[in-house]
Enzyme design. Structure first.
Site, PDB file in Angstrom:
ATOM      1  N   ALA A 147       3.073  -9.211   1.667  1.00 57.81           N
ATOM      2  CA  ALA A 147       2.838  -9.827   0.353  1.00 57.81           C
ATOM      3  C   ALA A 147       3.553  -9.029  -0.731  1.00 57.81           C
ATOM      4  O   ALA A 147       4.177  -9.588  -1.633  1.00 57.81           O
ATOM      5  CB  ALA A 147       1.341  -9.910   0.066  1.00 57.81           C
ATOM      6  N   ASP A 148       3.474  -7.719  -0.636  1.00 51.11           N
ATOM      7  CA  ASP A 148       4.178  -6.858  -1.592  1.00 51.11           C
ATOM      8  C   ASP A 148       5.691  -7.067  -1.523  1.00 51.11           C
ATOM      9  O   ASP A 148       6.364  -7.184  -2.553  1.00 51.11           O
ATOM     10  CB  ASP A 148       3.897  -5.389  -1.254  1.00 51.11           C
ATOM     11  CG  ASP A 148       2.718  -4.839  -2.034  1.00 51.11           C
ATOM     12  OD1 ASP A 148       2.476  -5.282  -3.165  1.00 51.11           O
ATOM     13  OD2 ASP A 148       2.032  -3.957  -1.499  1.00 51.11           O
TER      14      ASP A 148
END
Lengths: 401, 401
Positions: A171-172
């Site tokens: 996600a990062d």
């Protein structure tokens, strides 16, 4: 060789993963990225690691992974003198990047409006977990939390067991890519029009946008994904799509391929009874067990040879150490290294893309805290006197390589 | 409102996911994306779906997800007349995108050198599974295969069970993002210098680059990741980082937070015996069981309230349908829709980023096969006679909306 972003100067207030990966991607392309860390200990990621070990005894693998090609300037952002200096620097900068919790940096006088006041063409990109307003605005936004909220985790793992997080912080990383997407689009637009702007990126929106086909499926087909109870590789897919065991304890992935070709290649004609789309979906766990019983009769290399010869879409499952030694990874030169003043030779993954005119490269290691503070400030015309005063007063940290 | 990439024309030969998502991201930003499909059935993704169902009875959710904001031109690329027309169009285009297997398109006369010959400033981006040369060059490259080869799959799931694929095609989506990264960098460079170039992106390199911190850890710390035997969320992390059960059958993620705050908030002081970093890593599965026994005493909403009040990093685990109704997702307006001539109202995920001057938007639905063929060819100065001849000869397909 020229780089695509030569001449672009970025004031990078970001920390941890999302912002730093974004600015590293831009630095690989030649941008002049000035990493502005807090005086003293710098980016919080410097104090995080895996396995409770440190590269060269002191350096964080996480920090080393996402901060090459940048120079570091470590300042006390709360000092009015530092604020004035940064605003002076901003006049010659193109982009500002930050990923503090919403509002934090603006409170210190480093919001979009502050920079715009001194440089109307500035591009200001902020990243957050959930966006800059709304019911979750004050909540901590972190990679695994976003995986859970987005539906990705519920789609991963077995139906008779709990949802499974991905064993990497995607996600990062996807948030970082969205920053790059916004910043490069804005740079192009500014080149055409002279107009800067503010860009907002958040992890939740970024990951959900990557799941668009799963969302379109669920929201328009009246069905929900149900995790299989086997090694089937996606809750929306039929057998044989999945991961299979081999005789030597290895694993092989098998993706979309004609089922008949597969069972013939495995010399398992009895599997023909499952060969229609409806059955392959409804009985996918049963089919997985049957196919798996066949793949387990072959060693990994032997199985791959057989399947590839029949143009079955397949590959070996490797762990990271084996993947780093994979012949294609080696051929592509993906694993490279840089020399770091404290960590020594650091093995890293190099740029992922090839460009015929402006190849991204690694030209410097991740910096020490404030390592380049003096040279950076001098480049922006700050006097030697002022630099010395900042250091003496503790408003600037300089680590010597 | 202006878009950042207004005026950029893209000839998009891509199909399936990687290329189409990339060009959709560019189309959302205002690029004029001309999707060049094969005459007849068009993009292969049009015939793939989830749950063996079709949106509006006929349309693929996968195709609908990745092709908005584009116009379609369906041609027989093997026709010499079509080839000549495309080379004529290329003179006015800025970017070519394709993701056929390496060499396939060049053999038909649509390689980088072919386009460069008629337009020296062209930017040509090709995507593949494994790159354009090397030992795997002839192998099929597909998302799940790449997950397995890259080390991501081996990092996901439980140690006493098989490696687990992610329940979404993230290798493809990340490949798309790398295309965007390369194309936008090259556009910026061309704006400065007038020089075009060739860009090569592949899924394997893209995913491995996103795992850089895991690679840096393994390759420099002398340790390998070992999957935990519990709900711990990453093989390199200590407890409590992971996914926990609640009293009502739900799940909550808990990320990095002071362990003491967690056990005090859970009113479980007996957990204090585990509270040092070494123990939290070595006994992480045991700690997970103990913490899970506590979280199961609370309903999901109650547990979240408690943990968030103590600033524990946490969130609910939702499936896609619930995620689409999440209050923050709703606040951000992430779920939107477009009107499609056959599928009707299609609910989709909108652009993930906000830009103050050039907001990406959805202005048209995914196209039918060749729907815009006549208008596109006319825009490039192709005569009505020629257009009619192409249609009659079967070298161009036009679907009427």
């Amino acid at each position: 060789m020229n780089k695509a972003l030569n001449g672009v100067t970025i004031l990078d207030f970001s920390h941890l993963l999302q912002g730093p990966f974004a600015t590293q991607l831009l630095a690989d392309m030649g941008a002049n990225v000035i990493k502005i860390e807090r005086a003293g200990s710098g980016d919080m990621f410097r104090s995080m690691t895996f396995f409770a070990k440190w590269v060269g005894g002191s350096e964080s693998p996480n920090f080393l992974a996402w901060n090459r090609n940048k120079r570091s300037l470590a300042l006390n952002l709360k000092s009015p003198e530092v604020h004035a200096i940064i605003m002076e620097m901003a006049k010659k900068a193109d982009v500002v990047v930050q990923n503090f919790r919403p509002g934090v940096l603006a409170k210190l006088g480093y919001g979009y409006e502050d920079f715009k006041a001194v440089n109307p063409g500035i591009i200001y990109c902020s990243g957050s977990g959930y966006g800059e307003d709304g019911p979750y605005v004050t909540r901590p936004g972190q990679d695994m939390l976003i995986q859970g909220l987005s539906g990705l985790m519920a789609n991963t793992g077995r139906g008779d067991q709990n949802p499974v997080p991905v064993g990497a912080g995607l996600a990062d990383q996807i948030g970082a890519m969205n920053m790059v997407y916004g910043i490069l689009s804005a740079l192009y637009y500014r080149e055409k029009t002279g107009i800067g702007q503010k860009i907002e990126v958040n992890l939740l929106a970024g990951l959900i946008a990557h799941l668009n086909q799963e969302y379109v499926g669920v929201l328009n087909l009246g069905e929900d994904f149900v995790r299989p109870n086997s090694g089937i590789g996606h809750p929306g897919m039929q057998a044989p799509f999945g991961v299979y065991e081999t005789a030597d304890g290895g694993y092989v992935t098998i993706a979309m391929s004609p089922f008949k070709t597969l069972y013939e290649t495995l010399e398992a004609p009895a599997l023909a009874v499952y060969d229609d789309l409806g059955t392959l979906f409804e009985k996918r766990d049963e089919v997985w067990e049957k196919v798996n019983a066949e793949t387990k009769k072959f060693g990994t290399a032997d199985l791959l040879d057989r399947l590839l010869a029949a143009d079955i879409w397949c590959a070996e499952v490797k762990d990271i150490r084996k993947a780093a030694e994979d012949p294609q990874v080696t051929h592509l030169g993906l694993i490279t290294s840089y020399e770091h003043p404290r960590a020594g030779t650091v093995r890293v993954v190099g740029p992922a893309i090839r460009m015929s005119e402006t190849q991204p490269t690694i030209d410097r290691p991740a910096p020490l805290v404030g390592q380049h503070g003096r040279e950076i400030l001098a480049e922006f015309g700050i006097s030697a006197e002022t630099i010395a005063r900042l250091e003496e007063g503790g408003d600037m940290t300089v680590s010597e390589a």
